[in-house]
Scaffold this motif. Sequence first.
Motif, PDB file in Angstrom:
ATOM      1  N   TYR A   1     140.541 -51.499  29.648  1.00  0.00           N
ATOM      2  CA  TYR A   1     141.313 -50.138  29.625  1.00  0.00           C
ATOM      3  C   TYR A   1     140.165 -49.039  29.985  1.00  0.00           C
ATOM      4  O   TYR A   1     139.288 -48.811  29.868  1.00  0.00           O
ATOM      5  N   GLN A   2     141.014 -48.290  31.124  1.00  0.00           N
ATOM      6  CA  GLN A   2     140.132 -47.234  31.467  1.00  0.00           C
ATOM      7  C   GLN A   2     141.166 -45.907  31.458  1.00  0.00           C
ATOM      8  O   GLN A   2     142.205 -45.893  31.651  1.00  0.00           O
ATOM      9  N   VAL A   3     140.262 -44.872  31.416  1.00  0.00           N
ATOM     10  CA  VAL A   3     140.924 -43.363  31.471  1.00  0.00           C
ATOM     11  C   VAL A   3     139.823 -42.264  32.213  1.00  0.00           C
ATOM     12  O   VAL A   3     138.693 -42.624  32.080  1.00  0.00           O
ATOM     13  N   GLY A   4     140.415 -41.433  32.634  1.00  0.00           N
ATOM     14  CA  GLY A   4     139.786 -40.452  33.663  1.00  0.00           C
ATOM     15  C   GLY A   4     140.116 -38.879  33.601  1.00  0.00           C
ATOM     16  O   GLY A   4     141.270 -38.738  32.836  1.00  0.00           O
ATOM     17  N   ALA A   5     139.349 -38.298  34.064  1.00  0.00           N
ATOM     18  CA  ALA A   5     139.801 -36.703  34.258  1.00  0.00           C
ATOM     19  C   ALA A   5     139.204 -36.217  35.405  1.00  0.00           C
ATOM     20  O   ALA A   5     138.078 -36.650  35.826  1.00  0.00           O
ATOM     21  N   LEU A   6     139.709 -35.200  35.905  1.00  0.00           N
ATOM     22  CA  LEU A   6     139.044 -34.576  37.029  1.00  0.00           C
ATOM     23  C   LEU A   6     138.019 -33.703  36.345  1.00  0.00           C
ATOM     24  O   LEU A   6     137.950 -33.311  35.528  1.00  0.00           O
ATOM     25  N   ALA A   7     136.787 -33.581  37.199  1.00  0.00           N
ATOM     26  CA  ALA A   7     135.656 -33.280  36.889  1.00  0.00           C
ATOM     27  C   ALA A   7     135.746 -31.625  36.974  1.00  0.00           C
ATOM     28  O   ALA A   7     135.163 -30.778  36.014  1.00  0.00           O
ATOM     29  N   SER A   8     136.858 -31.081  37.626  1.00  0.00           N
ATOM     30  CA  SER A   8     137.085 -29.556  37.524  1.00  0.00           C
ATOM     31  C   SER A   8     137.696 -29.245  36.238  1.00  0.00           C
ATOM     32  O   SER A   8     137.816 -28.105  35.891  1.00  0.00           O
TER      33      SER A   8
END
Length: 221
Positions: free
Chosen positions: A25-32
């Motif tokens: 299970y993976q989730v991410g977000a833009l560093a900006s």
Amino acid sequence: MHVCIDPAVGVVQAMQVNCKDCLTYQVGALASLLPSGMSSQQLADGLSAHMRMLRGFQWSTSGYFTSGPGFWMTAAYFGDGLFLVDGSRNSSVQSDIDVLVRAFQLKIVHPAEPRMLDPALYTSEVVYVSFGRYPTPIQTKHDLLSSPHCSRTPRAGFRRASILEFQPLTSATAMHTTAVSGMRALATPARPLVMGDVCPICHAKVKERPLFSSTYIGCLC
């Protein structure tokens, strides 16, 4: 990692985190979109803390722990002696109570009080749970069993766990809840209080009272 979400802009940096238990299970977000300098680990810690708060856990953990002989454990603590634990993935025959006590002994998680290292002070019941829905407040075993997150029989999307109650705490909490409910039931007035009435609970007169920037009409309850 770097991703392309707009061909006109090119690649941009993103932070990604994954579940330490299933590793898929993976989730991410833009560093900006994140605070400046935030790392993937800080994002993971923040997401974990947010989900614990939504689900009403004081703490939770899951995965394979290499301390001692090594073992699997998924566990969450609601407070007041109420746990959810699943150690069924271990090859050795041991109860979920034994798995939790071992985690305390190896300092993987920390007991609320020293007596939590005594397996004889727990009761256990196997259930099936899913916290994918919007959580409801849970303080007691009855709250959990009557919530939509819990089933006594296997269901699609639900996973096995044991409700563990540390009796010295859960018994005291249940007695306090029953006593408070009884007091409220006895003290509930037959009709809503109005200006000039005396509250049967706090014995203060109902009147207009000051707040920080306004006023309210009521007693001192």
